[in-house]
Design a protein around this motif. Structure first.
Motif, mmCIF file in Angstrom:
data_model
loop_
_atom_site.group_PDB
_atom_site.id
_atom_site.type_symbol
_atom_site.label_atom_id
_atom_site.label_comp_id
_atom_site.label_asym_id
_atom_site.label_seq_id
_atom_site.Cartn_x
_atom_site.Cartn_y
_atom_site.Cartn_z
ATOM 1 N N LEU A 108 21.356 11.276 64.327
ATOM 2 C CA LEU A 108 22.645 11.109 64.902
ATOM 3 C C LEU A 108 22.775 9.925 65.695
ATOM 4 O O LEU A 108 23.858 9.254 65.884
ATOM 5 N N THR B 23 11.557 9.442 77.250
ATOM 6 C CA THR B 23 12.302 10.722 76.922
ATOM 7 C C THR B 23 13.757 10.252 77.196
ATOM 8 O O THR B 23 14.078 9.532 78.086
ATOM 9 N N ARG B 24 14.484 10.691 76.140
ATOM 10 C CA ARG B 24 15.851 10.602 76.333
ATOM 11 C C ARG B 24 16.809 11.676 76.013
ATOM 12 O O ARG B 24 16.312 12.638 75.826
ATOM 13 N N THR C 237 9.542 14.593 66.323
ATOM 14 C CA THR C 237 9.674 15.954 66.719
ATOM 15 C C THR C 237 11.055 16.409 66.377
ATOM 16 O O THR C 237 11.492 17.270 65.967
ATOM 17 N N TYR C 238 11.884 15.347 67.038
ATOM 18 C CA TYR C 238 13.561 15.700 66.976
ATOM 19 C C TYR C 238 14.332 15.033 66.019
ATOM 20 O O TYR C 238 14.946 13.951 66.470
ATOM 21 N N GLN C 239 14.028 15.228 64.645
ATOM 22 C CA GLN C 239 14.632 14.468 63.519
ATOM 23 C C GLN C 239 16.121 14.360 63.500
ATOM 24 O O GLN C 239 16.677 13.259 63.438
ATOM 25 N N THR C 240 17.000 15.392 63.899
ATOM 26 C CA THR C 240 18.303 15.562 63.527
ATOM 27 C C THR C 240 19.110 14.660 64.715
ATOM 28 O O THR C 240 19.679 13.720 64.260
ATOM 29 N N ASP D 107 11.770 10.857 70.821
ATOM 30 C CA ASP D 107 10.463 11.124 70.031
ATOM 31 C C ASP D 107 11.117 11.601 68.495
ATOM 32 O O ASP D 107 11.297 13.048 68.287
ATOM 33 N N ALA E 137 18.370 20.311 74.596
ATOM 34 C CA ALA E 137 17.004 20.131 74.576
ATOM 35 C C ALA E 137 16.446 19.517 73.470
ATOM 36 O O ALA E 137 15.487 19.942 72.756
ATOM 37 N N THR E 138 17.159 18.417 73.209
ATOM 38 C CA THR E 138 16.266 17.473 72.010
ATOM 39 C C THR E 138 16.213 15.967 72.884
ATOM 40 O O THR E 138 16.761 15.661 73.702
ATOM 41 N N ASN E 139 15.122 15.219 72.129
ATOM 42 C CA ASN E 139 14.872 14.048 72.603
ATOM 43 C C ASN E 139 14.831 12.991 71.642
ATOM 44 O O ASN E 139 13.943 12.935 71.099
ATOM 45 N N GLU F 258 4.904 9.340 66.750
ATOM 46 C CA GLU F 258 5.029 8.977 65.155
ATOM 47 C C GLU F 258 5.404 7.496 64.904
ATOM 48 O O GLU F 258 4.760 6.990 64.167
ATOM 49 N N PHE G 159 22.599 20.337 71.926
ATOM 50 C CA PHE G 159 21.681 19.358 71.909
ATOM 51 C C PHE G 159 20.889 19.091 73.334
ATOM 52 O O PHE G 159 20.094 18.110 73.326
#
Lengths: 349, 349
Positions: B48, B245-246, B41-44, B38, B33-35, B235, B31
């Motif tokens: 989590l 950004t996290r 854009t990054y639902q999964t 947001d 490259a996920t944030n 959104e 993971f």
């Protein structure tokens, strides 16, 4: 454990994050269990952080840079406002920003109990005269944006820096998004171009480092001293960062990305991304849309909300500006073929 | 790129970070490259994060937990003070903490312009009577520490919560270090034991997640609303986190670690680490040192500064308390054989 979703960035047009450069990913994985917030224990990553700051200084015309690798642009913007507030004498501080400034300045103002004066922009850029009118004796900082979040526009930084200097206020530039593109443009935006005090410039955006790797730069370490808090049990005597434990992965990946890409790789990326953004702008204009930008590789267009929803249903991640326009960020992962496919889907409806 | 140094945790007795659990490392890499900042854009990873908060709630007696995965304990402590300040009416807010409270409360107080009242401890724990004396009409929060940074001691949380309730102040518990050990002890420390409003509990410490994965919990989402800042172009309509950004890596690794280890793995870890800390305490006492603790797997001893320096020269990473004692944190990576080797080096001088 689920799979990461989106699995890849193949339809992501909304994010200022991107796939890390392979060297950045490798460094992040290697330094996953290190903490630059504790240099007494984790010395190598602490040295790497110094190297990251030196490289960022090189990109921004700053010979002997002070600063550190932050959790992201928000932390860096908060820290700039905090320095400005702490070094000023007034009991009623205000910060003057263009209306295009990121919402992290609202967060900073709320946290730090500083009045935020958002001044309407003209043609998506800071309005220097209106900013001048908003400044008074209690103004502790003036902010310019070098690559706005919504439209990618660059404020007239030298003129804003002059305003700040006249007001004896701190001049902060938010180049969180633009900083890794701007060295290859003709804009005047950095420490070498104007009397800037502090800057936000994020390796984990266009710099292709892994999250979290934001950047905060200051012209002199005196400015950072305004942030110092005593640390009784660490080897270092005080800490200027907003967070305590910090990500060694972010720091190491920032150095790895910059070593791999500065300057040639970033230059090439700028030209590729800018060409892509211009191609998309032309394609949208050909279809009758009004397009804002690209001034940097980011653009907005007056695509209808229902069409935006339909594109989302096809898996495209696009966002809207505050004014309701469709917003597309041409990050390094956004390729021409991806944009062709996007436009084909747009045509399908 | 250099090698990570220290290469491993084989001589690290100073840090509250540790080697991530293999499942946590794997999730962090997947993971990277996920944030979660947001979710559009990054639902999964956003889902989590909800799962991480649910698991933390389960550990802390909180049925319907509000909260999020922070950059670390410092952010969580700042947010607690920020909620307390924002919801109170007073123009001159103060926060009452035991003197053992982490320096992040000093950071929070400075940033948020809140008076910090540090009250001397008795036997390394909050002095309830002295805390009561320090509270007045302007007190917006009372803080208890469940596992102090320097000595690993647990404050009398229910008594402090009673004080907070009488004063109509927010009750915050800092269990950043202790939270993953305390479920296996008899201490009364969590939401099920007392009228606690907010808590810091860090998966990236004893929870064996990858940095950055701190935890902030609140009894109700109303409390989080005090932190909301509008987000024009995302959104989601507003954001309560301190950073923007996290790290998706931190979030995913926190879930992976907790799924792998809660409760049996953490229980076993608690007993192993506690046995190790007791073994080291006995070994130091046998050699004539005065030892504080272990109440949780952390201890301090009056080893001389010159001896600490010599141990450091042999590669041992140990820190000092504010009072100058040697401090050893028995994190999951600290094994009995490591401690035997440490004591052998101590005997050598």
């Amino acid at each position: 454990m689920q799979r990461a979703e989106p699995q890849d960035f193949g339809r992501v047009l909304s994010s200022m994050c991107t796939e890390p450069h392979p060297a950045a990913r490798e460094a992040a994985e290697r330094f996953l269990a290190t903490n630059p917030g504790d240099p007494g224990t984790y010395q190598t990553v602490s040295n790497l952080e110094r190297q990251a700051v030196e490289l960022l200084g090189e990109m921004t015309g700053l010979g002997d840079p002070a600063g550190y690798v932050t959790s992201g642009g928000t932390e860096a913007n908060i820290q700039a406002v905090r320095i400005a507030r702490n070094r000023a004498e007034t009991a009623d501080p205000n910060v003057v920003v263009p209306d295009s400034a990121h919402f992290s300045f609202s967060k900073a103002a709320e946290m730090l109990d500083v009045e935020l004066r958002r001044v309407p922009t003209v043609d998506y850029r800071a309005d220097v005269e209106a900013m001048a009118d908003a400044i008074d004796d209690d103004t502790v900082a003036v902010v310019g944006v070098a690559g706005t979040t919504e439209y990618g526009h660059v404020d007239p930084i030298p003129a804003l820096a002059d305003l700040a200097q006249s007001a004896d206020a701190l001049m902060h530039v938010d180049a969180a998004f633009g900083g890794f593109y701007l060295p290859f443009t003709d804009f005047a935006w950095h420490f070498g171009h104007a009397e800037i005090d502090t800057m936000t410039i994020d390796p984990h955006k266009v710099g292709q480092a892994a999250v979290p790797a934001g950047g905060f730069l200051a012209r002199s370490s005196d400015l950072l001293d305004e942030l110092a808090i005593d640390t009784p049990y660490l080897e270092s005597r005080s800490q200027v960062t907003l967070t305590g434990t910090r990500s060694g992965a972010g720091v190491a990946s920032a150095v790895a990305a910059m070593e791999a890409l500065w300057p040639d790789g970033y230059r090439q990326q700028y030209h590729t991304s800018m060409d892509n953004a211009e191609w998309l702008a032309d394609a949208l204009e050909d279809r009758g849309y009004t397009v804002v930008g690209p001034e940097l590789p980011l653009l907005a267009a007056d695509v209808s909300l229902s069409l935006i929803e339909q594109l989302r249903e096809r898996g495209w991640r696009v966002t809207k500006t505050g004014a309701g326009e469709m917003r597309v960020v041409c990050m390094p992962h956004v390729t021409r073929s991806m944009l062709r496919s996007f436009v084909a889907d747009l045509d399908w409806y």
